[in-house]
Write an enzyme that holds these catalytic residues in place. Structure first.
Site, short mmCIF file in Angstrom:
data_model
loop_
_atom_site.label_atom_id
_atom_site.label_comp_id
_atom_site.label_asym_id
_atom_site.label_seq_id
_atom_site.Cartn_x
_atom_site.Cartn_y
_atom_site.Cartn_z
N CYS A 71 -38.11 1.63 -13.45
CA CYS A 71 -39.00 2.26 -12.21
C CYS A 71 -38.88 1.41 -11.05
O CYS A 71 -38.42 2.41 -10.24
CB CYS A 71 -40.50 2.10 -12.84
SG CYS A 71 -41.48 3.17 -11.72
N CYS A 72 -38.93 0.39 -11.07
CA CYS A 72 -38.48 -0.28 -9.56
C CYS A 72 -36.96 0.00 -9.24
O CYS A 72 -36.79 0.16 -8.17
CB CYS A 72 -38.57 -1.80 -9.71
SG CYS A 72 -40.18 -2.23 -9.81
N CYS A 180 -38.92 -7.21 -7.84
CA CYS A 180 -38.60 -5.67 -8.12
C CYS A 180 -37.11 -5.51 -8.21
O CYS A 180 -36.59 -4.42 -8.86
CB CYS A 180 -39.27 -4.75 -6.94
SG CYS A 180 -38.60 -5.16 -5.30
#
Length: 184
Positions: A71-72, A180
C-alpha cells in the site's frame, strides 16, 4: 548550537489522494494548501496511479491492513519515484532523533534505489531545534502535531501517540513496520 536558517523550498511535494480523506487526511491537505498560499513555492500534489476505489478493485479493500508495504509503495513511494524523474538529487526532512532506524542518516548520501543524491539538511536537528525554528519563523505546521500525532502518515495507518510512547509509535501501530519506504 542551533542550526542556521533554512530557506523555504522552491518546490514542495506531497503524496496524497484528493478523492480519499481516508488516506491523506483533511488536516494534511489543509496544511498543503496553507503552505501553497503562505510561501513562494510550487506545491505539487503527487497522485498514485490508481484512486483508492481502483486500488480496492485491483487488490481488495483495505490493502493497508493486509499488506501495508505494498500500500505504501503504491500510494507514496512510487508517486515520489516518478516525480523525481529528471532530477539529480532530492531532499528529505528526516532527522536522526526521530527513530532508531534514522540515527545514522548522513547529511548527503547516494540513494541507491533511486540512483540520485539524497540530501537531509536538518538531519542533525533535535526536536527543540525544530520547535524553535518553527516559532522563530512562524512556519506553517500540520495541526495534528499538537493533537498527539508527532509523526503523521496516511490517516488509515496513523494513530495518536500515548504520553511516554516513542514519537513514531502511532505509525502502523501493532506491526513491525517502521518506515513507509520513501526514506529507505
Amino acid at each position: 548550537m542551533r542550526p542556521g536558517p533554512v530557506p523555504p523550498p522552491r518546490r514542495a511535494t506531497r503524496a496524497g489522494d484528493e478523492d480519499s480523506p481516508g488516506r491523506g487526511g483533511p488536516e494534511t491537505l489543509q496544511t498543503r494548501d496553507a503552505v501553497a498560499s503562505t510561501y513562494d513555492v510550487t506545491v505539487r500534489t503527487l497522485e498514485p496511479s490508481q484512486s483508492v476505489a481502483e486500488q480496492d478493485a485491483t487488490y481488495g479493500a483495505n490493502l493497508f491492513e493486509r499488506d501495508p508495504d505494498l500500500c505504501c509503495a503504491l500510494r507514496k513511494t512510487h508517486p515520489l519515484d516518478e516525480a523525481l524523474d529528471g532530477y539529480e538529487a532530492w531532499a528529505t526532512g528526516v532527522r536522526r532523533s526521530e527513530a532508531i532506524t534514522r540515527r545514522d542518516t548522513p547529511v548527503v548520501s547516494f540513494d541507491e534505489r533511486r540512483e540520485r543524491i539524497k540530501v537531509a539538511p536538518i538531519v542533525a536537528w533535535s526536536d527543540a531545534d525544530v520547535e524553535a525554528y518553527i516559532a522563530e519563523h512562524a512556519i506553517v505546521t500540520n495541526p495534528l502535531l499538537t493533537q498527539g500525532y508527532p509523526s503523521i502518515g496516511c490517516a488509515t495507518c496513523t494513530r495518536r501517540v500515548a504520553p511516554g510512547e516513542d514519537a513514531r509509535a502511532g505509525r502502523w501501530a501493532g506491526r513491525d513496520k517502521v518506515e513507509c519506504g520513501i526514506n529507505t
